[in-house]
Design a protein around this motif. Structure first.
Motif, mmCIF file in Angstrom:
data_model
loop_
_atom_site.group_PDB
_atom_site.id
_atom_site.type_symbol
_atom_site.label_atom_id
_atom_site.label_comp_id
_atom_site.label_asym_id
_atom_site.label_seq_id
_atom_site.Cartn_x
_atom_site.Cartn_y
_atom_site.Cartn_z
ATOM 1 N N ARG A 1 -5.316 13.352 9.817
ATOM 2 C CA ARG A 1 -5.679 14.497 10.654
ATOM 3 C C ARG A 1 -5.425 15.814 9.936
ATOM 4 N N ALA A 2 -4.475 15.807 9.003
ATOM 5 C CA ALA A 2 -4.076 17.046 8.341
ATOM 6 C C ALA A 2 -4.918 17.388 7.114
ATOM 7 N N VAL A 3 -5.489 16.379 6.445
ATOM 8 C CA VAL A 3 -6.261 16.663 5.242
ATOM 9 C C VAL A 3 -7.545 17.399 5.601
ATOM 10 N N LYS A 4 -8.119 18.087 4.620
ATOM 11 C CA LYS A 4 -9.312 18.893 4.848
ATOM 12 C C LYS A 4 -10.548 18.145 4.352
ATOM 13 N N VAL A 5 -11.424 17.798 5.272
ATOM 14 C CA VAL A 5 -12.699 17.176 4.934
ATOM 15 C C VAL A 5 -13.737 18.281 4.807
ATOM 16 N N ALA A 6 -14.664 18.129 3.842
ATOM 17 C CA ALA A 6 -15.586 19.216 3.512
ATOM 18 C C ALA A 6 -16.674 19.400 4.557
ATOM 19 N N VAL B 1 0.836 -1.201 0.000
ATOM 20 C CA VAL B 1 0.000 0.000 0.000
ATOM 21 C C VAL B 1 0.866 1.245 0.000
ATOM 22 N N TRP B 2 1.891 1.283 0.839
ATOM 23 C CA TRP B 2 2.670 2.503 1.021
ATOM 24 C C TRP B 2 3.575 2.791 -0.170
ATOM 25 N N GLU B 3 4.032 1.736 -0.842
ATOM 26 C CA GLU B 3 4.963 1.935 -1.951
ATOM 27 C C GLU B 3 4.281 1.979 -3.320
ATOM 28 N N HIS B 4 3.021 1.536 -3.389
ATOM 29 C CA HIS B 4 2.370 1.443 -4.701
ATOM 30 C C HIS B 4 1.022 2.153 -4.746
ATOM 31 N N SER B 5 0.802 3.116 -3.853
ATOM 32 C CA SER B 5 -0.440 3.880 -3.898
ATOM 33 C C SER B 5 -0.130 5.322 -3.524
ATOM 34 N N SER B 6 -1.161 6.167 -3.549
ATOM 35 C CA SER B 6 -0.981 7.598 -3.292
ATOM 36 C C SER B 6 -1.303 7.978 -1.857
ATOM 37 N N PHE B 7 -1.318 7.011 -0.930
ATOM 38 C CA PHE B 7 -1.644 7.342 0.451
ATOM 39 C C PHE B 7 -0.703 8.404 1.021
ATOM 40 N N ARG B 8 0.578 8.327 0.719
ATOM 41 C CA ARG B 8 1.529 9.295 1.271
ATOM 42 C C ARG B 8 1.250 10.705 0.784
ATOM 43 N N THR B 9 0.961 10.852 -0.498
ATOM 44 C CA THR B 9 0.855 12.168 -1.113
ATOM 45 C C THR B 9 -0.554 12.735 -1.113
ATOM 46 N N ASP B 10 -1.566 11.865 -1.124
ATOM 47 C CA ASP B 10 -2.948 12.342 -1.223
ATOM 48 C C ASP B 10 -3.883 11.332 -0.557
ATOM 49 N N PRO B 11 -3.806 11.235 0.779
ATOM 50 C CA PRO B 11 -4.554 10.171 1.458
ATOM 51 C C PRO B 11 -6.068 10.273 1.309
ATOM 52 N N ASP C 1 5.938 2.824 12.235
ATOM 53 C CA ASP C 1 5.734 4.269 12.228
ATOM 54 C C ASP C 1 4.816 4.696 11.085
ATOM 55 N N ILE C 2 4.675 3.845 10.077
ATOM 56 C CA ILE C 2 3.814 4.183 8.946
ATOM 57 C C ILE C 2 2.365 4.334 9.405
ATOM 58 N N VAL C 3 1.941 3.552 10.390
ATOM 59 C CA VAL C 3 0.576 3.694 10.912
ATOM 60 C C VAL C 3 0.384 5.089 11.502
ATOM 61 N N LEU C 4 1.362 5.538 12.283
ATOM 62 C CA LEU C 4 1.275 6.882 12.855
ATOM 63 C C LEU C 4 1.351 7.945 11.768
ATOM 64 N N GLU C 5 2.150 7.710 10.738
ATOM 65 C CA GLU C 5 2.231 8.652 9.627
ATOM 66 C C GLU C 5 0.884 8.756 8.920
ATOM 67 N N PHE C 6 0.243 7.608 8.695
ATOM 68 C CA PHE C 6 -1.077 7.605 8.061
ATOM 69 C C PHE C 6 -2.078 8.401 8.901
ATOM 70 N N LEU C 7 -2.099 8.157 10.204
ATOM 71 C CA LEU C 7 -3.045 8.867 11.060
ATOM 72 C C LEU C 7 -2.751 10.371 11.063
#
Length: 293
Positions: A212-217, A70-80, A202-208
């Protein structure tokens, strides 16, 4: 208030510049899940989908092979958020889309999975189309979505919870998840078998942190952090212990009553143009049919 909530909830299904699926066509064609299924009832609730989706991803990321893929082959890091919306749209098509549309989409997902392979940081090889991993992803999704609805929107009987898992079986087989749970007892067995393979990262904490940082409408933005804490709270306690998610990640006093009120409002608020509405129309039912039940 209901109109604002409906607009905000609808935005959770929409991906700017992304695909637009017509859930009204072909007229009369059944979905993989029946219109009177528990699945149709559960997936209409955007609060449960958001919370359950985050819960499912936490559980997925606890498994090192799934996490690496998931972390290496998807956009979760850049656009969760967009990545979660794409996953949510796939779930909508799987549950509400006409069978021919769902089968075509699932076949495309299968082709994408077949191209994903690699090794984890400790050197373990993985393939995204491995049945064991597909079973875990399917199981975590079923547990997350159903668990969030059960805990926050409307309690489901044990029979309905078992029905929910069983209703997912036809789609799960199409995805290649041949051993996905078909009852709550199956899920409990699968979780117990998988638990020794889960690990802290640490990836779990990074995901969370990203969530928390993204903007939900709209109005949901004011509940964003509590909703994420509710998602962590749904993760089974033994998995939280493995991941090191302590009490600071759990809902704070008075948050759950507010979240439940929002989830119950969502359960009564039809969203014209959203997949549950359009799918009902496709089946010759009123658009708000699911909200009358």
């Amino acid at each position: 208030m209901k109109a604002r909530f409906a607009d905000a909830a609808k935005s959770l299904f929409e991906i700017p510049g992304g695909p637009r699926v017509d859930f009204t066509a072909p007229a009369g064609e059944a979905a993989l899940a029946a219109a009177d299924s528990v699945s149709w009832r559960v997936f209409k609730n955007p609060v449960a989908l958001f919370v359950g989706g985050v819960t499912a991803v936490i559980l997925e990321l606890a498994e090192p092979r799934v996490r690496t893929g998931v972390w290496e082959h998807s956009s979760f890091r850049t656009d969760p958020l967009t990545r979660l919306k794409r996953t949510g749209l796939a779930a909508m098509v799987t549950v509400y889309g006409a069978r021919s549309v769902a089968e075509a989409m699932i076949a495309g997902v299968g082709r994408q999975h077949a191209r994903v392979a690699g090794t984890t940081p400790d050197g373990t090889a993985y393939r995204a189309d491995a049945v064991e991993l597909l079973d875990w992803v399917q199981a975590t999704a079923s547990f997350g979505f159903m668990g969030a609805y059960h805990a926050l929107a409307q309690p489901l009987s044990r029979a309905d919870r078992d029905r929910f898992y069983a209703e997912a079986a036809p789609a799960a087989r199409l995805y290649g998840a041949l051993g996905a749970p078909t009852s709550e007892a199956d899920w409990e067995v699968q979780l117990a078998a998988m638990l020794p393979r889960l690990e802290r990262s640490d990836i779990v904490l990074e995901f969370l942190g990203l969530m928390r940082a993204v903007k939900v409408a709209g109005p949901l933005s004011r509940l964003q952090h509590p909703l994420i804490r509710a998602a962590v709270g749904l993760v089974p306690a033994p998995v939280r212990d493995v991941l090191g998610l302590g009490r600071e990640w759990l809902p704070r006093p008075l948050e759950l009553p507010v979240i439940r009120a929002a989830a119950r409002l969502a359960d009564r608020t039809p969203i014209p143009g959203a997949p549950p509405w359009e799918a009902s129309v496709r089946m010759g039912l009123p658009g708000n049919w699911l909200y009358r039940r």
